[in-house]
Design a protein around this motif. Structure first.
Motif, PDB file in Angstrom:
ATOM      1  N   UNK A  73      -4.172 -15.904   3.688  1.00  0.00           N
ATOM      2  CA  UNK A  73      -3.849 -14.522   4.040  1.00  0.00           C
ATOM      3  C   UNK A  73      -4.607 -13.530   3.149  1.00  0.00           C
ATOM      4  N   UNK A  74      -4.587 -13.757   1.852  1.00  0.00           N
ATOM      5  CA  UNK A  74      -5.251 -12.838   0.928  1.00  0.00           C
ATOM      6  C   UNK A  74      -6.764 -12.863   1.119  1.00  0.00           C
ATOM      7  N   UNK A  75      -7.323 -14.027   1.372  1.00  0.00           N
ATOM      8  CA  UNK A  75      -8.778 -14.156   1.483  1.00  0.00           C
ATOM      9  C   UNK A  75      -9.326 -13.460   2.718  1.00  0.00           C
ATOM     10  N   UNK A  76      -8.594 -13.543   3.829  1.00  0.00           N
ATOM     11  CA  UNK A  76      -9.107 -13.009   5.084  1.00  0.00           C
ATOM     12  C   UNK A  76      -8.471 -11.685   5.500  1.00  0.00           C
ATOM     13  N   UNK A  77      -7.423 -11.283   4.825  1.00  0.00           N
ATOM     14  CA  UNK A  77      -6.755 -10.033   5.177  1.00  0.00           C
ATOM     15  C   UNK A  77      -7.471  -8.826   4.600  1.00  0.00           C
ATOM     16  N   UNK A  78      -7.093  -7.645   5.094  1.00  0.00           N
ATOM     17  CA  UNK A  78      -7.663  -6.406   4.570  1.00  0.00           C
ATOM     18  C   UNK A  78      -7.112  -6.149   3.177  1.00  0.00           C
ATOM     19  N   UNK A  79      -7.982  -5.857   2.233  1.00  0.00           N
ATOM     20  CA  UNK A  79      -7.567  -5.687   0.847  1.00  0.00           C
ATOM     21  C   UNK A  79      -6.996  -4.279   0.603  1.00  0.00           C
ATOM     22  N   UNK A  80      -6.040  -4.213  -0.286  1.00  0.00           N
ATOM     23  CA  UNK A  80      -5.421  -2.935  -0.632  1.00  0.00           C
ATOM     24  C   UNK A  80      -6.314  -2.162  -1.591  1.00  0.00           C
ATOM     25  N   UNK A  81      -6.498  -0.881  -1.323  1.00  0.00           N
ATOM     26  CA  UNK A  81      -7.183   0.011  -2.250  1.00  0.00           C
ATOM     27  C   UNK A  81      -6.202   1.114  -2.635  1.00  0.00           C
ATOM     28  N   UNK A  82      -6.561   1.883  -3.649  1.00  0.00           N
ATOM     29  CA  UNK A  82      -5.632   2.890  -4.167  1.00  0.00           C
ATOM     30  C   UNK A  82      -6.296   4.255  -4.227  1.00  0.00           C
ATOM     31  N   UNK A  83      -5.455   5.284  -4.108  1.00  0.00           N
ATOM     32  CA  UNK A  83      -5.942   6.658  -4.147  1.00  0.00           C
ATOM     33  C   UNK A  83      -4.911   7.521  -4.862  1.00  0.00           C
ATOM     34  N   UNK A  84      -5.277   8.764  -5.107  1.00  0.00           N
ATOM     35  CA  UNK A  84      -4.386   9.707  -5.774  1.00  0.00           C
ATOM     36  C   UNK A  84      -3.613  10.505  -4.730  1.00  0.00           C
ATOM     37  N   UNK A  85      -2.307  10.643  -4.923  1.00  0.00           N
ATOM     38  CA  UNK A  85      -1.476  11.408  -3.999  1.00  0.00           C
ATOM     39  C   UNK A  85      -1.797  12.887  -4.093  1.00  0.00           C
ATOM     40  N   UNK A  86      -2.045  13.514  -2.945  1.00  0.00           N
ATOM     41  CA  UNK A  86      -2.276  14.955  -2.895  1.00  0.00           C
ATOM     42  C   UNK A  86      -1.700  15.494  -1.589  1.00  0.00           C
ATOM     43  N   UNK A  87      -1.262  16.744  -1.644  1.00  0.00           N
ATOM     44  CA  UNK A  87      -0.839  17.481  -0.456  1.00  0.00           C
ATOM     45  C   UNK A  87      -1.520  18.837  -0.551  1.00  0.00           C
ATOM     46  N   UNK A  88      -2.393  19.144   0.377  1.00  0.00           N
ATOM     47  CA  UNK A  88      -3.178  20.371   0.316  1.00  0.00           C
ATOM     48  C   UNK A  88      -2.280  21.605   0.209  1.00  0.00           C
ATOM     49  N   UNK A  89      -2.539  22.427  -0.807  1.00  0.00           N
ATOM     50  CA  UNK A  89      -1.795  23.664  -0.986  1.00  0.00           C
ATOM     51  C   UNK A  89      -0.494  23.521  -1.733  1.00  0.00           C
ATOM     52  N   UNK A  90      -0.140  22.298  -2.132  1.00  0.00           N
ATOM     53  CA  UNK A  90       1.147  22.076  -2.797  1.00  0.00           C
ATOM     54  C   UNK A  90       0.938  21.406  -4.152  1.00  0.00           C
ATOM     55  N   UNK A  91       1.874  21.656  -5.038  1.00  0.00           N
ATOM     56  CA  UNK A  91       1.899  20.973  -6.327  1.00  0.00           C
ATOM     57  C   UNK A  91       2.900  19.833  -6.232  1.00  0.00           C
ATOM     58  N   UNK A  92       2.493  18.648  -6.663  1.00  0.00           N
ATOM     59  CA  UNK A  92       3.377  17.496  -6.650  1.00  0.00           C
ATOM     60  C   UNK A  92       3.969  17.267  -8.036  1.00  0.00           C
ATOM     61  N   UNK A  93       5.245  17.001  -8.070  1.00  0.00           N
ATOM     62  CA  UNK A  93       5.911  16.630  -9.315  1.00  0.00           C
ATOM     63  C   UNK A  93       6.180  15.127  -9.290  1.00  0.00           C
ATOM     64  N   UNK A  94       6.145  14.504 -10.458  1.00  0.00           N
ATOM     65  CA  UNK A  94       6.459  13.079 -10.534  1.00  0.00           C
ATOM     66  C   UNK A  94       7.900  12.863 -10.088  1.00  0.00           C
ATOM     67  N   UNK A  95       8.102  11.858  -9.241  1.00  0.00           N
ATOM     68  CA  UNK A  95       9.423  11.611  -8.658  1.00  0.00           C
ATOM     69  C   UNK A  95      10.285  10.800  -9.616  1.00  0.00           C
ATOM     70  N   UNK A  96      10.680  11.438 -10.715  1.00  0.00           N
ATOM     71  CA  UNK A  96      11.529  10.788 -11.711  1.00  0.00           C
ATOM     72  C   UNK A  96      12.910  11.436 -11.705  1.00  0.00           C
ATOM     73  N   UNK A  97      13.894  10.712 -12.225  1.00  0.00           N
ATOM     74  CA  UNK A  97      15.262  11.245 -12.268  1.00  0.00           C
ATOM     75  C   UNK A  97      15.328  12.478 -13.169  1.00  0.00           C
ATOM     76  N   UNK A  98      14.586  12.466 -14.251  1.00  0.00           N
ATOM     77  CA  UNK A  98      14.591  13.610 -15.157  1.00  0.00           C
ATOM     78  C   UNK A  98      14.071  14.862 -14.460  1.00  0.00           C
ATOM     79  N   UNK A  99      12.982  14.724 -13.713  1.00  0.00           N
ATOM     80  CA  UNK A  99      12.415  15.879 -13.015  1.00  0.00           C
ATOM     81  C   UNK A  99      13.347  16.392 -11.927  1.00  0.00           C
TER      82      UNK A  99
END
Length: 303
Positions: A113-139
């Protein structure tokens, strides 16, 4: 308002508006009072947990609702987004192309499965025009502390969750929302404590699509005391307290336009009322999801 205890209650939540009992003959759409969108506040949560399971589909749902709210006239400053690691420039969201079709499912669970499947890549979370806060309990705790002084009677708070959720095997009424970071979660009880200090006149409308989200229907009685729920807190949930949500089923890995949240937001494009959107989801949804509402759960408890 809610009827007396012992009566079957029907709930109608107009788009981001009041949680109120449905009269026998509801007025036409043109007769309903228009909601002042400048008095609407939105809190969106996509915790994600950690990069490998912080799926891009959840971020896309956040972007979709953010666009819908702005089109509806909700001031941008009144929309708060807690997603992944917030403004941290590091990659925090998993991006994965659709898996190969055909008979590829036969390889799942094998070392091929891992050898022939599509591999996961990563990116940075963004929402155009908005500021994102870390989704923590403290915040989130800080946000609610500020909200106590800013939200007043007559305001509406939309609490939207597109995320993972976990089941509390010892108490299904106290399941959890996954937040960002190791062991970071928000339980029903913890969210209750955050909502309690808000002015009881603030209407809270929940839209939650995480696994086991039905447990949060118990928040309907936040300000009820020992009586019937006041009707100031209502919500729509993807599944019951004991069931995962279809959007997180293993076969949906890599798929983006699937699940309760996607269907609900899609329906809102055609109708501005949450009850109508919920009805559209119930009629058209062909997934194993079991969407529920606060009113339905309250009525079930009575009978």
């Amino acid at each position: 308002p809610w009827t007396a205890r012992g009566a079957c209650v029907a709930l109608a939540c107009v788009l981001l508006a009041a949680c109120r009992g449905t009269p026998p003959a509801p007025p036409s759409a043109s007769a309903r009072p228009a909601l002042d969108m400048t008095r609407v506040h939105a809190l969106m949560i996509n915790g994600g947990g950690r990069p490998p399971i912080n799926f891009q589909s959840h971020l896309l749902h956040v972007r979709e609702l953010y666009a819908l709210l702005q089109q509806a006239g909700v001031p941008r400053r009144q929309i708060a987004i807690f997603s992944g690691d917030g403004e941290d420039p590091g990659d925090d969201v998993a991006v994965r192309e659709v898996e190969p079709g055909g008979a590829f499912w036969l390889l799942r669970g094998t070392h091929f499965e891992h050898a022939f499947g599509t591999q996961t890549t990563y990116a940075n979370s963004t929402v155009a025009g908005a500021r994102l806060e870390a989704a923590t309990k403290a915040n989130l705790t800080t946000w609610f502390a500020d909200a106590r002084t800013q939200l007043r009677a007559g305001d509406t708070l939309l609490l939207y969750v597109t995320d993972h959720g976990t089941k509390n095997a010892d108490d299904l009424t106290n399941n959890k929302i996954t937040l960002w970071g190791e062991h970071e979660t928000l339980s029903v009880g913890e969210l209750r404590e955050l909502l309690l200090p808000l002015d009881p006149g603030v209407r809270v409308v929940m839209l939650m699509s995480q696994c086991f989200s039905g447990a949060f229907a118990n928040l309907r009685d936040v300000h009820a005391g020992d009586g019937a729920p006041r009707g100031d807190v209502c919500g729509f949930f993807s599944s019951t307290a004991d069931r995962p949500a279809y959007g997180c089923y293993p076969e949906n890995r890599g798929r983006e336009n699937v699940g309760h949240s996607f269907l609900f937001l899609q329906a809102l494009r055609a109708t501005p009322r949450f009850p109508d959107a919920e009805a559209a989801v119930l009629v058209g949804d062909q997934t194993p999801d079991v969407p529920i509402t606060t009113s339905g759960e309250y009525a079930a408890a009575l009978v």
